[in-house]
Motif scaffolding. Structure first.
Motif, PDB file in Angstrom:
ATOM      1  N   LEU A   1       0.845  -1.187   0.000  1.00 14.84           N
ATOM      2  CA  LEU A   1       0.000   0.000   0.000  1.00 14.84           C
ATOM      3  C   LEU A   1       0.879   1.234   0.000  1.00 14.84           C
ATOM      4  O   LEU A   1       1.771   1.377   0.826  1.00 14.84           O
ATOM      5  N   THR A   2       0.671   2.139  -0.975  1.00 15.96           N
ATOM      6  CA  THR A   2       1.401   3.393  -1.064  1.00 15.96           C
ATOM      7  C   THR A   2       0.389   4.517  -1.232  1.00 15.96           C
ATOM      8  O   THR A   2      -0.219   4.645  -2.290  1.00 15.96           O
ATOM      9  N   GLY A   3       0.190   5.303  -0.176  1.00 16.58           N
ATOM     10  CA  GLY A   3      -0.806   6.368  -0.264  1.00 16.58           C
ATOM     11  C   GLY A   3      -2.172   5.777  -0.514  1.00 16.58           C
ATOM     12  O   GLY A   3      -2.624   4.908   0.202  1.00 16.58           O
ATOM     13  N   ASN A   4      -2.847   6.231  -1.559  1.00 14.86           N
ATOM     14  CA  ASN A   4      -4.165   5.707  -1.926  1.00 14.86           C
ATOM     15  C   ASN A   4      -4.076   4.553  -2.902  1.00 14.86           C
ATOM     16  O   ASN A   4      -5.091   4.055  -3.351  1.00 14.86           O
ATOM     17  N   ILE A   5      -2.867   4.155  -3.271  1.00 14.80           N
ATOM     18  CA  ILE A   5      -2.687   3.115  -4.285  1.00 14.80           C
ATOM     19  C   ILE A   5      -2.162   1.841  -3.654  1.00 14.80           C
ATOM     20  O   ILE A   5      -1.210   1.864  -2.879  1.00 14.80           O
ATOM     21  N   THR A   6      -2.789   0.729  -4.000  1.00 15.66           N
ATOM     22  CA  THR A   6      -2.301  -0.591  -3.619  1.00 15.66           C
ATOM     23  C   THR A   6      -1.630  -1.191  -4.844  1.00 15.66           C
ATOM     24  O   THR A   6      -2.226  -1.256  -5.915  1.00 15.66           O
ATOM     25  N   TRP A   7      -0.392  -1.616  -4.677  1.00 18.82           N
ATOM     26  CA  TRP A   7       0.357  -2.247  -5.761  1.00 18.82           C
ATOM     27  C   TRP A   7       0.250  -3.751  -5.592  1.00 18.82           C
ATOM     28  O   TRP A   7       0.719  -4.303  -4.608  1.00 18.82           O
ATOM     29  N   PHE A   8      -0.410  -4.424  -6.535  1.00 18.03           N
ATOM     30  CA  PHE A   8      -0.514  -5.877  -6.434  1.00 18.03           C
ATOM     31  C   PHE A   8       0.361  -6.524  -7.503  1.00 18.03           C
ATOM     32  O   PHE A   8       0.520  -5.997  -8.598  1.00 18.03           O
TER      33      PHE A   8
ATOM     34  N   TYR B   1       8.497 -11.857 -17.802  1.00 16.83           N
ATOM     35  CA  TYR B   1       8.570 -12.785 -18.932  1.00 16.83           C
ATOM     36  C   TYR B   1       7.223 -13.426 -19.278  1.00 16.83           C
ATOM     37  O   TYR B   1       7.101 -14.120 -20.276  1.00 16.83           O
ATOM     38  N   ASP B   2       6.190 -13.189 -18.464  1.00 19.26           N
ATOM     39  CA  ASP B   2       4.856 -13.711 -18.760  1.00 19.26           C
ATOM     40  C   ASP B   2       4.134 -12.903 -19.836  1.00 19.26           C
ATOM     41  O   ASP B   2       3.122 -13.354 -20.364  1.00 19.26           O
ATOM     42  N   VAL B   3       4.629 -11.705 -20.121  1.00 14.08           N
ATOM     43  CA  VAL B   3       3.959 -10.808 -21.072  1.00 14.08           C
ATOM     44  C   VAL B   3       4.804 -10.732 -22.342  1.00 14.08           C
ATOM     45  O   VAL B   3       5.991 -10.408 -22.280  1.00 14.08           O
ATOM     46  N   PRO B   4       4.218 -11.031 -23.497  1.00 14.58           N
ATOM     47  CA  PRO B   4       5.010 -11.000 -24.736  1.00 14.58           C
ATOM     48  C   PRO B   4       5.495  -9.594 -25.063  1.00 14.58           C
ATOM     49  O   PRO B   4       4.832  -8.607 -24.733  1.00 14.58           O
ATOM     50  N   GLU B   5       6.655  -9.534 -25.699  1.00 16.31           N
ATOM     51  CA  GLU B   5       7.173  -8.238 -26.148  1.00 16.31           C
ATOM     52  C   GLU B   5       6.190  -7.607 -27.122  1.00 16.31           C
ATOM     53  O   GLU B   5       5.650  -8.283 -28.001  1.00 16.31           O
ATOM     54  N   ASN B   6       5.944  -6.302 -26.928  1.00 17.28           N
ATOM     55  CA  ASN B   6       5.011  -5.538 -27.769  1.00 17.28           C
ATOM     56  C   ASN B   6       3.637  -6.198 -27.847  1.00 17.28           C
ATOM     57  O   ASN B   6       3.000  -6.226 -28.890  1.00 17.28           O
ATOM     58  N   GLY B   7       3.209  -6.739 -26.716  1.00 20.47           N
ATOM     59  CA  GLY B   7       1.909  -7.384 -26.645  1.00 20.47           C
ATOM     60  C   GLY B   7       1.301  -7.248 -25.272  1.00 20.47           C
ATOM     61  O   GLY B   7       1.818  -6.538 -24.407  1.00 20.47           O
ATOM     62  N   GLY B   8       0.196  -7.943 -25.071  1.00 21.50           N
ATOM     63  CA  GLY B   8      -0.514  -7.826 -23.814  1.00 21.50           C
ATOM     64  C   GLY B   8      -1.039  -9.145 -23.295  1.00 21.50           C
ATOM     65  O   GLY B   8      -1.066 -10.144 -24.005  1.00 21.50           O
ATOM     66  N   VAL B   9      -1.452  -9.113 -22.033  1.00 18.21           N
ATOM     67  CA  VAL B   9      -2.123 -10.227 -21.371  1.00 18.21           C
ATOM     68  C   VAL B   9      -3.262  -9.668 -20.536  1.00 18.21           C
ATOM     69  O   VAL B   9      -3.318  -8.471 -20.266  1.00 18.21           O
ATOM     70  N   CYS B  10      -4.132 -10.535 -20.121  1.00 22.38           N
ATOM     71  CA  CYS B  10      -5.223 -10.158 -19.232  1.00 22.38           C
ATOM     72  C   CYS B  10      -4.883 -10.623 -17.823  1.00 22.38           C
ATOM     73  O   CYS B  10      -4.497 -11.773 -17.615  1.00 22.38           O
ATOM     74  N   VAL B  11      -5.025  -9.723 -16.861  1.00 23.72           N
ATOM     75  CA  VAL B  11      -4.786 -10.016 -15.450  1.00 23.72           C
ATOM     76  C   VAL B  11      -6.111  -9.833 -14.730  1.00 23.72           C
ATOM     77  O   VAL B  11      -6.811  -8.850 -14.957  1.00 23.72           O
ATOM     78  N   LYS B  12      -6.458 -10.769 -13.863  1.00 19.38           N
ATOM     79  CA  LYS B  12      -7.695 -10.638 -13.103  1.00 19.38           C
ATOM     80  C   LYS B  12      -7.386 -10.065 -11.728  1.00 19.38           C
ATOM     81  O   LYS B  12      -6.514 -10.570 -11.018  1.00 19.38           O
TER      82      LYS B  12
ATOM     83  N   ASP C   1      12.336  -6.225  -9.493  1.00 25.05           N
ATOM     84  CA  ASP C   1      12.893  -7.588  -9.468  1.00 25.05           C
ATOM     85  C   ASP C   1      12.165  -8.531 -10.426  1.00 25.05           C
ATOM     86  O   ASP C   1      11.801  -9.648 -10.064  1.00 25.05           O
ATOM     87  N   ASN C   2      11.954  -8.073 -11.660  1.00 21.25           N
ATOM     88  CA  ASN C   2      11.290  -8.847 -12.714  1.00 21.25           C
ATOM     89  C   ASN C   2       9.833  -9.196 -12.412  1.00 21.25           C
ATOM     90  O   ASN C   2       9.261 -10.065 -13.063  1.00 21.25           O
ATOM     91  N   LEU C   3       9.228  -8.527 -11.434  1.00 21.46           N
ATOM     92  CA  LEU C   3       7.804  -8.670 -11.164  1.00 21.46           C
ATOM     93  C   LEU C   3       7.086  -7.421 -11.642  1.00 21.46           C
ATOM     94  O   LEU C   3       7.585  -6.303 -11.473  1.00 21.46           O
ATOM     95  N   VAL C   4       5.925  -7.608 -12.243  1.00 26.99           N
ATOM     96  CA  VAL C   4       5.110  -6.505 -12.724  1.00 26.99           C
ATOM     97  C   VAL C   4       4.028  -6.235 -11.684  1.00 26.99           C
ATOM     98  O   VAL C   4       3.284  -7.144 -11.309  1.00 26.99           O
ATOM     99  N   TYR C   5       3.976  -4.993 -11.212  1.00 22.87           N
ATOM    100  CA  TYR C   5       2.968  -4.578 -10.242  1.00 22.87           C
ATOM    101  C   TYR C   5       2.023  -3.583 -10.910  1.00 22.87           C
ATOM    102  O   TYR C   5       2.465  -2.694 -11.647  1.00 22.87           O
ATOM    103  N   ILE C   6       0.738  -3.733 -10.625  1.00 20.51           N
ATOM    104  CA  ILE C   6      -0.269  -2.797 -11.115  1.00 20.51           C
ATOM    105  C   ILE C   6      -0.843  -2.076  -9.901  1.00 20.51           C
ATOM    106  O   ILE C   6      -1.162  -2.698  -8.883  1.00 20.51           O
ATOM    107  N   GLY C   7      -0.968  -0.751 -10.017  1.00 16.26           N
ATOM    108  CA  GLY C   7      -1.506   0.055  -8.929  1.00 16.26           C
ATOM    109  C   GLY C   7      -2.999   0.253  -9.082  1.00 16.26           C
ATOM    110  O   GLY C   7      -3.468   0.660 -10.142  1.00 16.26           O
ATOM    111  N   VAL C   8      -3.738  -0.055  -8.033  1.00 16.60           N
ATOM    112  CA  VAL C   8      -5.186   0.145  -8.044  1.00 16.60           C
ATOM    113  C   VAL C   8      -5.554   1.101  -6.912  1.00 16.60           C
ATOM    114  O   VAL C   8      -4.897   1.141  -5.878  1.00 16.60           O
ATOM    115  N   SER C   9      -6.608   1.852  -7.134  1.00 16.18           N
ATOM    116  CA  SER C   9      -7.038   2.813  -6.125  1.00 16.18           C
ATOM    117  C   SER C   9      -7.843   2.117  -5.047  1.00 16.18           C
ATOM    118  O   SER C   9      -8.205   0.942  -5.163  1.00 16.18           O
TER     119      SER C   9
END
Length: 128
Positions: free
Chosen positions: A5-12, A18-29, A108-116
């Motif tokens: 938790l950072t301020g109003n943002i939670t980083w999960f 390496y799970d996400v292709p170069e110049n591409g996307g994935v769906c995260v739930k 550290d090679n982990l992708v974090y997404i910030g949610v409010s």
């Protein structure tokens, strides 16, 4: 992987880089939301947005083509070719649609997404 938790943002932790292709996307739930996560290798940047295209209400943006329009990163819906800014979510095709965008960070090679706080209750992370 742990949530921070950072301020109003939670980083999960969404996935490994390496799970996400170069110049591409994935769906995260996250909870009951689908978030499109993009590895924009050509720009050396990462972006995240809602996965649902607001034009036809289809969960498809993670499968869209990413690129730039006048220097601004964008994703095009794979079905209807509506272009959305990956910076602020506005529709670049001139239509009155907007998508939610999320901050992304890499540690550290982990992708974090910030949610409010409104998105922050319980979550489930799945890379697809």
């Amino acid at each position: 992987m742990s949530t921070t938790l950072t301020g109003n943002i939670t980083w999960f932790p969404a996935c490994n880089t390496y799970d996400v292709p170069e110049n591409g996307g994935v769906c995260v739930k996250y909870k009951h939301k689908q978030i499109a996560l993009f590895n924009f290798t050509r720009r050396g940047e990462w972006y995240a947005s809602q996965n649902m295209c607001p034009h036809r209400m289809q969960m498809a943006l993670s499968r869209g083509m990413i690129g730039s329009l006048e220097g601004e990163p964008k994703v095009a819906c794979p079905f209807h070719k509506k272009n959305f800014s990956l910076v602020d979510g506005h529709c670049m095709s001139g239509d009155d649609y907007k998508i939610k965008t999320y901050p992304v960070k890499i540690e550290d090679n982990l992708v974090y997404i910030g949610v409010s706080e409104e998105d922050n209750e319980t979550y489930e992370t799945v890379c697809a």
